[in-house]
Scaffold this motif. Sequence first.
Motif, PDB file in Angstrom:
ATOM      1  N   SER A 177      38.126  29.689  42.909  1.00 28.47           N
ATOM      2  CA  SER A 177      38.572  30.944  43.507  1.00 28.47           C
ATOM      3  C   SER A 177      37.410  31.931  43.587  1.00 28.47           C
ATOM      4  O   SER A 177      36.511  31.928  42.742  1.00 28.47           O
ATOM      5  N   THR A 178      37.436  32.756  44.609  1.00 28.66           N
ATOM      6  CA  THR A 178      36.381  33.750  44.790  1.00 28.66           C
ATOM      7  C   THR A 178      36.912  34.912  45.603  1.00 28.66           C
ATOM      8  O   THR A 178      37.815  34.744  46.425  1.00 28.66           O
ATOM      9  N   HIS A 179      36.364  36.100  45.361  1.00 30.73           N
ATOM     10  CA  HIS A 179      36.640  37.262  46.199  1.00 30.73           C
ATOM     11  C   HIS A 179      35.400  37.656  46.990  1.00 30.73           C
ATOM     12  O   HIS A 179      35.362  38.726  47.579  1.00 30.73           O
ATOM     13  N   GLN A 180      34.409  36.772  47.019  1.00 32.70           N
ATOM     14  CA  GLN A 180      33.201  37.072  47.773  1.00 32.70           C
ATOM     15  C   GLN A 180      33.351  36.708  49.246  1.00 32.70           C
ATOM     16  O   GLN A 180      32.644  37.219  50.099  1.00 32.70           O
ATOM     17  N   MET A 181      34.253  35.820  49.557  1.00 36.72           N
ATOM     18  CA  MET A 181      34.658  35.439  50.907  1.00 36.72           C
ATOM     19  C   MET A 181      33.627  34.629  51.696  1.00 36.72           C
ATOM     20  O   MET A 181      34.005  33.824  52.530  1.00 36.72           O
ATOM     21  N   ASN A 182      32.327  34.845  51.472  1.00 39.91           N
ATOM     22  CA  ASN A 182      31.350  34.045  52.217  1.00 39.91           C
ATOM     23  C   ASN A 182      30.732  32.958  51.358  1.00 39.91           C
ATOM     24  O   ASN A 182      29.757  32.333  51.756  1.00 39.91           O
ATOM     25  N   ASP A 183      31.281  32.714  50.164  1.00 35.42           N
ATOM     26  CA  ASP A 183      30.767  31.665  49.291  1.00 35.42           C
ATOM     27  C   ASP A 183      30.801  30.289  49.959  1.00 35.42           C
ATOM     28  O   ASP A 183      30.052  29.398  49.588  1.00 35.42           O
ATOM     29  N   ARG A 184      31.713  30.132  50.916  1.00 33.54           N
ATOM     30  CA  ARG A 184      31.866  28.845  51.595  1.00 33.54           C
ATOM     31  C   ARG A 184      31.439  28.937  53.063  1.00 33.54           C
ATOM     32  O   ARG A 184      31.801  28.088  53.876  1.00 33.54           O
ATOM     33  N   LEU A 185      30.682  29.969  53.397  1.00 31.90           N
ATOM     34  CA  LEU A 185      30.280  30.194  54.780  1.00 31.90           C
ATOM     35  C   LEU A 185      28.759  30.195  54.911  1.00 31.90           C
ATOM     36  O   LEU A 185      28.094  31.136  54.477  1.00 31.90           O
ATOM     37  N   PRO A 186      28.189  29.189  55.534  1.00 34.45           N
ATOM     38  CA  PRO A 186      26.746  29.212  55.782  1.00 34.45           C
ATOM     39  C   PRO A 186      26.366  30.070  56.983  1.00 34.45           C
ATOM     40  O   PRO A 186      25.264  30.608  57.041  1.00 34.45           O
ATOM     41  N   TRP A 187      27.290  30.191  57.972  1.00 37.55           N
ATOM     42  CA  TRP A 187      26.953  30.853  59.231  1.00 37.55           C
ATOM     43  C   TRP A 187      27.744  32.143  59.421  1.00 37.55           C
ATOM     44  O   TRP A 187      28.914  32.235  59.045  1.00 37.55           O
ATOM     45  N   ARG A 188      27.091  33.100  60.031  1.00 37.66           N
ATOM     46  CA  ARG A 188      27.746  34.344  60.438  1.00 37.66           C
ATOM     47  C   ARG A 188      28.025  34.228  61.926  1.00 37.66           C
ATOM     48  O   ARG A 188      27.111  34.091  62.741  1.00 37.66           O
ATOM     49  N   LEU A 189      29.306  34.297  62.304  1.00 33.86           N
ATOM     50  CA  LEU A 189      29.713  33.915  63.648  1.00 33.86           C
ATOM     51  C   LEU A 189      30.087  35.087  64.548  1.00 33.86           C
ATOM     52  O   LEU A 189      29.904  35.009  65.763  1.00 33.86           O
TER      53      LEU A 189
END
Length: 499
Positions: free
Chosen positions: A324-336
């Motif tokens: 679990s995370t509240h960082q939200m981009n922990d699983r996002l390599p790309w900014r879309l």
Amino acid sequence: MARRIDIWKKGLVPAVLAAGVLLFNSGALAQAPPLSEATEGCLMCHEEATPGIVADWRNSLHAKTSFTMAAAASKKSRKVSSQPPEGGLAEVAVGCAECHTLNPETHKDTFDHEGFQVHIVVSPKDCAVCHARQTDEYSRNKMGNAHRILVDNPLYMTMVNAINGPPVIKDGKPVTTAADELTNAESCLACHGTEVKVNGTQVRETDFGDLEFPVLEGWPSQGVGRINPDMSEGACTACHPRHGFDMATARKPYTCSQCHKGPDAPAYSIYSVSKHGNIQASQDKDWDYTQKPWVAGRDFNAPTCAVCHASGVEDANGNVLAESTHQMNDRLPWRLFGVIYSHPQPKEADTTVIRNKEGQPMATSLDGEWAKDFLIDEAAREERKNAMLGVCAGCHSRQWAEGHWKRMENTLQTSDAMVKAATDVMEEAWNKKYAQADNLFDESIERKWMLQWLFYANSTRKASAMAGADYGVFAGGRWDMSKNLADMAQWLETQKKSQ
């Protein structure tokens, strides 16, 4: 105190104070923690003054739980992440006073109210008394910095004024003026968050007599990056609505749709037409949104926004698919989305520090080159990719997930190429003075350029990432990108012939 006694005599608050008996349904009576004396005092008035708020809180987990009870849960299911609060707070229900009288010395909106030092705006710093890890993660999240990311970026604010500012006609042409605070508060800052300031006090007539309250500017506000009167950033209530703070609400996609519906941020619209959204809409009533950890195949059988971006997820065998995370981009390599070209996620949540090679506050140059010093590297991108594919593994084979990811990364390249072509047209228009480059967003041809990336490229990229095919083609996708580019090129040719 006299006012409380009057209310008591009128019978407006039946035995609410009797260990909180009326606060809970029969199934929870034996486990209900006691209320603090301060919260009991709040309820004596607010039972009548704000009955909807009280009812919402009564049904909340806060009303039925103390910190000690929450901390006794297993590590996997525990929702508190702090040391026990002092002053006896650990043993009582999380009530009105436990949130609205915390840290009074740091809150500029603190005021004397019926003998208590109360503040109106509960901030992430207050929530951190019980939820320290979640608060820290959120502070490292772009959403938690969203107000400053917008307001402190002069390029973004030029765009905001071009959209929100009432134009003045000069020489037959509209000229942009600055948008007023109220307009911004109900548009861009409704999602990014306002800055809540205290502007004196005001005496108001209430059912309990004349009472003095602080006057708040920038209020109401539930934007994700709100600047609070204690100078903290963020609003937990953006996803966990006051005063129920329900996990199930935060986990359902409708909550995310408040700000991610489009056309500039079309995630929910795309999700709703995807196979995942189809399954969620069809089977939602059979899902359990309250479990922690959340078990794929038992509690849900298709992802929501929270499954992919925030929640702790396991498979039926107890294998952790995602922490679990509240960082939200922990699983996002790309900014879309919200950017001209796709690019790696920023290293820091505060994107106002980013400068491209021309010194502009953007993560790419107009030619698409990344501002690499400010963006995560390939190793970090691979780590985040694997974290997201770990979620996919709850339902899909690695081959399926990898195939989907390959298509998505190809879409980034092709959509960026179509944006680059539109930018080439725009730059020629600026160079030849067919359009003025002092404001990139106010002329009609510049609005077409904005459409290319702010709407159409966003839609195309998101559709690929979330398997919402039509949004990548005809519903604001590739069709509109190609048509818009043709219109821009024809406009440029017309300008050349007219010279």
